[in-house]
Design a protein around this motif. Structure first.
Motif, mmCIF file in Angstrom:
data_model
loop_
_atom_site.group_PDB
_atom_site.id
_atom_site.type_symbol
_atom_site.label_atom_id
_atom_site.label_comp_id
_atom_site.label_asym_id
_atom_site.label_seq_id
_atom_site.Cartn_x
_atom_site.Cartn_y
_atom_site.Cartn_z
ATOM 1 N N TRP A 190 -1.442 -92.949 63.257
ATOM 2 C CA TRP A 190 -0.162 -93.363 63.843
ATOM 3 C C TRP A 190 0.170 -94.780 63.383
ATOM 4 O O TRP A 190 1.304 -95.080 63.006
ATOM 5 N N ALA A 191 -0.825 -95.651 63.371
ATOM 6 C CA ALA A 191 -0.613 -97.034 62.934
ATOM 7 C C ALA A 191 -0.208 -97.109 61.468
ATOM 8 O O ALA A 191 0.613 -97.951 61.081
ATOM 9 N N VAL A 192 -0.774 -96.233 60.638
ATOM 10 C CA VAL A 192 -0.376 -96.184 59.224
ATOM 11 C C VAL A 192 1.109 -95.854 59.109
ATOM 12 O O VAL A 192 1.843 -96.472 58.318
ATOM 13 N N LEU A 193 1.563 -94.901 59.893
ATOM 14 C CA LEU A 193 2.990 -94.550 59.888
ATOM 15 C C LEU A 193 3.844 -95.746 60.299
ATOM 16 O O LEU A 193 4.873 -96.035 59.677
ATOM 17 N N ILE A 194 3.418 -96.436 61.342
ATOM 18 C CA ILE A 194 4.170 -97.594 61.832
ATOM 19 C C ILE A 194 4.247 -98.672 60.762
ATOM 20 O O ILE A 194 5.263 -99.352 60.609
ATOM 21 N N GLY A 195 3.184 -98.803 59.971
ATOM 22 C CA GLY A 195 3.157 -99.794 58.895
ATOM 23 C C GLY A 195 3.897 -99.378 57.649
ATOM 24 O O GLY A 195 3.981 -100.159 56.688
ATOM 25 N N GLY A 196 4.447 -98.165 57.629
ATOM 26 C CA GLY A 196 5.233 -97.709 56.487
ATOM 27 C C GLY A 196 4.489 -96.829 55.513
ATOM 28 O O GLY A 196 5.017 -96.478 54.453
ATOM 29 N N GLY A 197 3.264 -96.430 55.865
ATOM 30 C CA GLY A 197 2.496 -95.541 55.008
ATOM 31 C C GLY A 197 2.786 -94.080 55.319
ATOM 32 O O GLY A 197 3.621 -93.761 56.168
ATOM 33 N N VAL A 198 2.067 -93.210 54.624
ATOM 34 C CA VAL A 198 2.223 -91.765 54.781
ATOM 35 C C VAL A 198 0.874 -91.173 55.151
ATOM 36 O O VAL A 198 -0.151 -91.550 54.585
ATOM 37 N N ASN A 199 0.869 -90.266 56.111
ATOM 38 C CA ASN A 199 -0.380 -89.605 56.481
ATOM 39 C C ASN A 199 -0.774 -88.543 55.464
ATOM 40 O O ASN A 199 0.055 -87.738 55.037
ATOM 41 N N HIS A 200 -2.055 -88.565 55.063
ATOM 42 C CA HIS A 200 -2.618 -87.465 54.291
ATOM 43 C C HIS A 200 -2.950 -86.372 55.307
ATOM 44 O O HIS A 200 -2.488 -86.418 56.451
ATOM 45 N N ARG A 201 -3.758 -85.402 54.935
ATOM 46 C CA ARG A 201 -4.126 -84.372 55.910
ATOM 47 C C ARG A 201 -4.766 -85.033 57.131
ATOM 48 O O ARG A 201 -5.394 -86.094 57.027
ATOM 49 N N PHE A 202 -4.605 -84.403 58.287
ATOM 50 C CA PHE A 202 -5.192 -84.973 59.501
ATOM 51 C C PHE A 202 -6.692 -84.709 59.552
ATOM 52 O O PHE A 202 -7.472 -85.563 59.958
#
Length: 285
Positions: free
Chosen positions: A148-160
């Protein structure tokens, strides 16, 4: 909320487990020293610089500890913050504020550190088509919040996790007997199980890239631990037929050169496993 793993239920379950770990049969420090009827307030102070994350989660934590707590959000997730900023205030039963305090801070400090570093690495690849990915190199039982923090920082999630996408890494390939064997076995498995999962295969050299291209039936080719020169050759060879992902030991010193190779994605484990938490504190006022 921006991801399928972020649901009311999944967040509530995380908070329940975390509170059980921290509170046990009671916050005896607060219960012993603070009158049960005492009402107070506190503010969450920023003591660093970067990207704030975990504000929404903090609201859930306070409410799960005590539905009567009143939270006023002053800075949203993703806000650029500096020393002295106040992220939120909370008012209500003093015992409840103190019980929630450490869980709120633990989550927000780590999430803000991740969001800050993600934002920084993103700035280094600005102007390229590459998107920054996280990995599964996360803290056990805290992956949801780190991603979730990666998303907030502007990144993209790989597989969960291991269940929502197939990545045939070097050990899979070696155990299966090769790139082709691994891919073909995977297709047989997916057909037998009635599953429709995207397949990515890791390659270590141009020969493996060629074998992946010849075999096909995949969505993405990972270029692992390749030099920029070799990576450019691989990207040219793939020529847009499949997505490309650079991986393996990529740092802030090398990420810009990697992005210039023309890859679609760059995965960086350090986004979640090697960050410095942001200093935050909850102070009565």
């Amino acid at each position: 909320m921006k991801a399928t793993y972020l649901t009311e239920q999944s967040i509530a379950e995380f908070i329940s487990r975390a509170l059980a770990e921290d509170v046990g049969d009671g916050d005896h420090s607060s219960l012993a020293s603070i009158p049960n009827e005492a009402q107070n307030q506190a503010r969450l102070l920023v003591k660093g610089e970067g990207i704030l994350a975990g504000v929404e989660l903090a609201g859930y934590i306070f409410k799960q500890v005590d539905t009567d707590l009143q939270v006023e959000v002053l800075l949203q997730d993703g806000a650029v913050v500096k020393y002295g900023d106040v992220a939120l205030t909370v008012k209500g039963k003093a015992q409840s504020i103190l019980t929630a305090e450490r869980l709120v801070l633990n989550c927000m400090q780590r999430m803000s550190g991740i969001a800050t570093y993600t934002h920084y690495l993103n700035s280094l690849i600005a102007g390229t088509k590459a998107k920054l990915l996280d990995t599964r190199k996360t803290t056990p039982n805290f992956r949801m919040m780190e991603k979730w923090a990666v998303l907030i920082g502007g990144g993209v999630n790989h597989r969960f996790g291991l269940f929502d996408m197939i990545i045939l890494k070097d050990n899979h390939v070696d155990y299966a007997g090769g790139i082709r064997e691994a891919i073909e076995a995977t297709h047989r498995y997916l057909k037998a199980k009635g599953k429709d999962l995207r397949i990515e295969v890791e390659t270590r050299n141009l020969e493996e890239v060629k074998e992946a291209l010849e075999t096909g039936g995949i969505a993405r080719i990972m270029l692992d631990n390749m030099s920029p020169v070799l990576m450019r050759e691989a990207v040219a060879l793939i020529d847009g037929r499949f997505e490309t992902e650079a991986s393996g030991g990529i740092t802030e010193a090398t990420i810009a050169d990697v992005a210039k190779c023309g890859v679609d994605f760059i995965s960086v484990g350090a986004l979640t496993h090697s960050i410095k938490s942001m200093d935050l504190s909850l102070k009565a006022y």
